[in-house]
Design a protein around this motif. Structure first.
Motif, short mmCIF file in Angstrom:
data_model
loop_
_atom_site.label_atom_id
_atom_site.label_comp_id
_atom_site.label_asym_id
_atom_site.label_seq_id
_atom_site.Cartn_x
_atom_site.Cartn_y
_atom_site.Cartn_z
N GLY A 14 73.38 -80.82 72.34
CA GLY A 14 74.10 -81.31 73.51
C GLY A 14 75.27 -82.16 73.06
O GLY A 14 75.42 -82.48 71.88
N TYR A 105 68.85 -77.70 75.16
CA TYR A 105 70.17 -78.27 75.47
C TYR A 105 70.00 -79.37 76.49
O TYR A 105 69.55 -79.14 77.61
N LYS A 107 71.82 -81.27 78.90
CA LYS A 107 73.09 -81.03 79.58
C LYS A 107 73.44 -82.18 80.51
O LYS A 107 72.67 -82.52 81.42
N SER A 143 80.39 -76.16 76.19
CA SER A 143 79.30 -75.81 77.11
C SER A 143 78.82 -74.37 76.96
O SER A 143 77.61 -74.14 76.91
N TYR A 146 76.67 -74.31 73.83
CA TYR A 146 75.37 -74.95 74.03
C TYR A 146 74.45 -74.03 74.83
O TYR A 146 73.28 -73.85 74.50
N GLU A 147 74.99 -73.45 75.91
CA GLU A 147 74.16 -72.63 76.78
C GLU A 147 73.68 -71.37 76.09
O GLU A 147 72.51 -71.00 76.21
N ILE A 153 67.32 -75.36 79.02
CA ILE A 153 68.38 -76.30 79.41
C ILE A 153 67.75 -77.37 80.29
O ILE A 153 67.07 -77.05 81.27
N ASP A 155 68.71 -80.73 82.53
CA ASP A 155 69.76 -81.57 83.14
C ASP A 155 69.36 -83.03 82.95
O ASP A 155 68.25 -83.43 83.31
#
Length: 177
Positions: A14, A105, A107, A143, A146-147, A153, A155
């Motif tokens: 991240g 990740y 995010k 981004s 990372y994705e 993922i 948040d």
């Protein structure tokens, strides 16, 4: 919380300031894994800060050194690995980390990351006139990397470290690792 059976590494990726190191330490304690912060590991090897290394040798030289270190760290097992924010710029890093790890990740929105880093002067790429715009620009570039590198993922906006760790553990229950 029931115990999750694991043997692979858990790799946190991240943007800088997303809480990879802090989250990684808490997660490692909770699941009885070792913990490695790749940036701290690099600094111990080069005997200087990454910021100073960037100034003295440049980003390209740092990324080469980082790749060498990541290839070593990736050989561990039962380890939570917190990586540097630019780790995804080199596809070899992701290949090495995926060889024995699940990549998560963390995010965060540009505004959330800015709030965490607005007074931080230790990040060479953020020593700019407009830190928020720099964060937005770098996130726009990174981004997708990372994705595409991540298996999960999470948040992180408006979540405590404990909430992020719980989210990781809940999501990992559905993954065969």
């Amino acid at each position: 919380m029931s115990k999750i059976k694991m043997s692979k590494n858990i790799v946190l990726i991240g943007f800088m300031g997303s809480g990879k190191s802090t989250t990684g330490k808490v997660l490692a304690q909770r699941i009885h894994y070792s913990f490695i912060d790749s940036d701290e590991f690099i600094e111990s090897k080069i005997k200087m800060s990454i910021s100073d290394y960037f100034i003295q040798y440049g980003e390209d030289q740092f990324r080469s050194l980082e790749e060498d270190i990541i290839s070593q760290i990736a050989l561990t097992s039962n380890t939570v690995i917190a990586t540097g924010g630019g780790i995804v710029k080199n596809p070899n890093n992701i290949l090495n980390l995926k060889s024995n790890g699940i990549i998560i990740y963390l995010k965060g929105s540009p505004e959330h990351i800015f709030e965490r880093l607005k007074y931080d002067t230790t990040r060479p790429l953020l020593n700019t006139e407009n830190k928020l715009e720099t964060i937005k620009s770098l996130l726009k570039q990174r981004s997708p990397l990372y994705e595409s590198a991540s298996d999960i993922i999470i948040d992180i906006d408006n979540k405590s470290i404990d909430e992020v760790v719980v989210s990781i553990l809940e999501r990992m229950r559905g993954k065969a690792i």
